[in-house]
Design a protein around this motif. Structure first.
Motif, PDB file in Angstrom:
ATOM      1  N   ARG A  77       0.700  -0.938  -0.052  1.00  0.00           N
ATOM      2  CA  ARG A  77      -0.232   0.360   0.000  1.00  0.00           C
ATOM      3  C   ARG A  77       0.889   1.122   0.077  1.00  0.00           C
ATOM      4  NH1 ARG A  77      -4.719   0.553   4.583  1.00  0.00           N
ATOM      5  NH2 ARG A  77      -2.889   1.286   5.884  1.00  0.00           N
ATOM      6  N   THR A  80       3.836   2.993  -4.641  1.00  0.00           N
ATOM      7  CA  THR A  80       3.321   3.860  -5.949  1.00  0.00           C
ATOM      8  C   THR A  80       2.060   2.194  -7.039  1.00  0.00           C
ATOM      9  OG1 THR A  80       4.658   5.193  -5.746  1.00  0.00           O
ATOM     10  CG2 THR A  80       3.316   5.535  -8.312  1.00  0.00           C
ATOM     11  N   PRO A  81       0.908   2.551  -6.808  1.00  0.00           N
ATOM     12  CA  PRO A  81       0.100   1.833  -7.602  1.00  0.00           C
ATOM     13  C   PRO A  81       0.510   1.751  -8.988  1.00  0.00           C
ATOM     14  CG  PRO A  81      -0.961   3.142  -6.489  1.00  0.00           C
ATOM     15  CD  PRO A  81       0.217   3.638  -6.084  1.00  0.00           C
ATOM     16  N   GLY A  82       0.730   0.632  -9.621  1.00  0.00           N
ATOM     17  CA  GLY A  82       0.922   0.314 -10.799  1.00  0.00           C
ATOM     18  C   GLY A  82       2.726  -0.319 -10.930  1.00  0.00           C
ATOM     19  N   ARG A 116      -4.329  -4.194  -3.550  1.00  0.00           N
ATOM     20  CA  ARG A 116      -3.844  -2.775  -3.684  1.00  0.00           C
ATOM     21  C   ARG A 116      -2.760  -2.466  -5.402  1.00  0.00           C
ATOM     22  NH1 ARG A 116      -3.539  -3.494   2.920  1.00  0.00           N
ATOM     23  NH2 ARG A 116      -5.463  -2.392   3.166  1.00  0.00           N
ATOM     24  N   SER A 117      -1.735  -3.453  -5.982  1.00  0.00           N
ATOM     25  CA  SER A 117      -1.285  -3.401  -6.643  1.00  0.00           C
ATOM     26  C   SER A 117      -1.513  -2.566  -7.746  1.00  0.00           C
ATOM     27  CB  SER A 117      -0.963  -4.898  -7.309  1.00  0.00           C
ATOM     28  OG  SER A 117      -1.873  -5.362  -8.038  1.00  0.00           O
ATOM     29  N   GLY A 118      -3.134  -2.378  -8.294  1.00  0.00           N
ATOM     30  CA  GLY A 118      -3.802  -2.092  -8.990  1.00  0.00           C
ATOM     31  C   GLY A 118      -2.952  -1.855 -10.801  1.00  0.00           C
ATOM     32  N   ASP A 119      -2.527  -3.019 -10.782  1.00  0.00           N
ATOM     33  CA  ASP A 119      -1.578  -3.580 -12.161  1.00  0.00           C
ATOM     34  C   ASP A 119      -3.406  -4.510 -12.298  1.00  0.00           C
ATOM     35  OD1 ASP A 119      -0.301  -5.370 -13.677  1.00  0.00           O
ATOM     36  OD2 ASP A 119       1.295  -4.371 -12.565  1.00  0.00           O
ATOM     37  N   SER A 120      -3.637  -4.148 -14.132  1.00  0.00           N
ATOM     38  CA  SER A 120      -4.032  -4.906 -14.718  1.00  0.00           C
ATOM     39  C   SER A 120      -4.373  -6.870 -14.382  1.00  0.00           C
ATOM     40  CB  SER A 120      -4.513  -3.826 -15.988  1.00  0.00           C
ATOM     41  OG  SER A 120      -3.336  -4.438 -16.682  1.00  0.00           O
ATOM     42  N   GLN A 147     -10.521  -1.024  -7.058  1.00  0.00           N
ATOM     43  CA  GLN A 147      -9.653  -0.512  -6.938  1.00  0.00           C
ATOM     44  C   GLN A 147      -8.571  -0.347  -8.080  1.00  0.00           C
ATOM     45  OE1 GLN A 147     -10.060   0.565  -4.236  1.00  0.00           O
ATOM     46  NE2 GLN A 147      -8.328   1.116  -3.699  1.00  0.00           N
ATOM     47  N   ILE A 148      -8.291  -2.210  -9.384  1.00  0.00           N
ATOM     48  CA  ILE A 148      -7.848  -2.260 -10.301  1.00  0.00           C
ATOM     49  C   ILE A 148      -8.619  -1.564 -11.485  1.00  0.00           C
ATOM     50  CG2 ILE A 148      -7.105  -4.272 -11.472  1.00  0.00           C
ATOM     51  CD1 ILE A 148      -6.759  -5.343  -9.212  1.00  0.00           C
TER      52      ILE A 148
END
Length: 296
Positions: A77, A80-82, A116-120, A147-148
């Motif tokens: 968390r 940085t996301p992504g 939380r990774s924000g990765d597709s 979130q994603i």
């Protein structure tokens, strides 16, 4: 000889034992400082989670991997996301392994971490998790997909809106509104009749997010529910217990119709809760400003 033995007892009692205790305490202190000086990164934490580098594992039969999963989700968390793309395959594998091993706590925290990774690239594992037997895991997976903002998961989230677990249904309808699923309006409208109040309320808010007033009567109902008022200023957080009403105010402001304006005006003038009055007033003012801006 007796005097010599007495002298050694004195030395032992007043010098050697205290010095030994001091040495132990100093060692513990510096050991803790070394541990604190470590700056863990997600990759290292993931390797530890998977068992690599766990030097205590041969001696500790229950390493509490779920706690490591929780720590990993918090660590992720703060990044940085992504930017966790290289970690996703390992995280997804650990998520699936936790499921096959029946470690539900670890699986839940890994679902949080994937979200939380924000990765597709994390979406595939989370979509699988929506079919998990554990309700909390399904809830966290629905949250993670929101979130994603994975558009491919819309159909899965619509299906989750009829889940057997009320928490999953609540999260699913909230996610559909958050992701702006206009085509999912029929699903949200059906959720207005859910037996659980939180599902109904979130469905009404989500409908307002997509510009649909079908749940407006529920929003007015939420706003009409009395909220606690502190006996004295400073006794409590003024927004405590007012969150549903505050969310209803924001949703009504999105509808922008006469009924919504009237409700916001009443709340801004007469609600006993100061936070609600202030928020309703700000919402009403923003609508008036917007109306003036579009006048010829």
């Amino acid at each position: 000889m007796a005097d010599d033995r007495g002298d050694w007892k004195v030395v032992l009692q007043f010098f050697i034992v205290p010095l030994s205790l001091v040495a132990v305490l100093v060692s513990v202190f510096f050991g803790l400082q070394v541990l604190r000086s470590r700056q863990p990164d997600p990759q290292t934490a993931l390797e530890d989670l998977k068992g690599k580098g766990s030097f205590l594992l041969p001696w500790v039969k229950d390493p509490k991997r779920w706690q490591a999963g929780y720590d990993f989700s918090l660590l992720l968390r703060s990044h940085t996301p992504g930017n966790a793309g290289t970690l996703i395959p390992g995280m997804a594998d650990a998520f699936r392994d936790a499921g096959s091993q029946g470690d539900q706590k670890l699986r839940r925290y890994l679902a949080l971490a994937l979200g939380r990774s924000g990765d597709s690239h994390a979406a595939a594992a989370l979509r699988e998790g929506l079919k998990d037997a554990d309700g909390e895991t399904r809830l966290f997976c629905a949250w993670g997909l929101m979130q994603i903002a994975d558009r491919d998961a819309i159909a899965d989230l619509r299906a989750a809106a009829t889940d057997s677990d009320a928490g999953v249904r609540t999260m699913a309808v909230f996610a559909l509104g958050q992701m702006g699923d206009h085509d999912g309006a029929p699903v949200l409208k059906r959720a207005l009749g859910d037996r659980e109040r939180d599902v109904r309320w979130n469905a009404a808010i989500s409908l307002a997010r997509i510009g649909d007033a079908s749940g407006e009567s529920l929003l007015l109902e939420i706003l009409a529910i009395p909220t606690p008022v502190p006996a004295r200023a400073g006794d409590a957080d003024p927004s405590a217990g007012a969150s549903p009403s505050l969310n209803a105010i924001r949703a009504l402001a999105l509808l922008k119709n006469d009924a919504a304006r009237a409700a916001l005006k009443r709340a801004s003038e007469s609600d006993p809760n100061e936070e609600i009055r202030r928020t309703a007033g700000a919402a009403l003012e923003s609508l008036d400003t917007e109306a003036r801006d579009v006048l010829p």
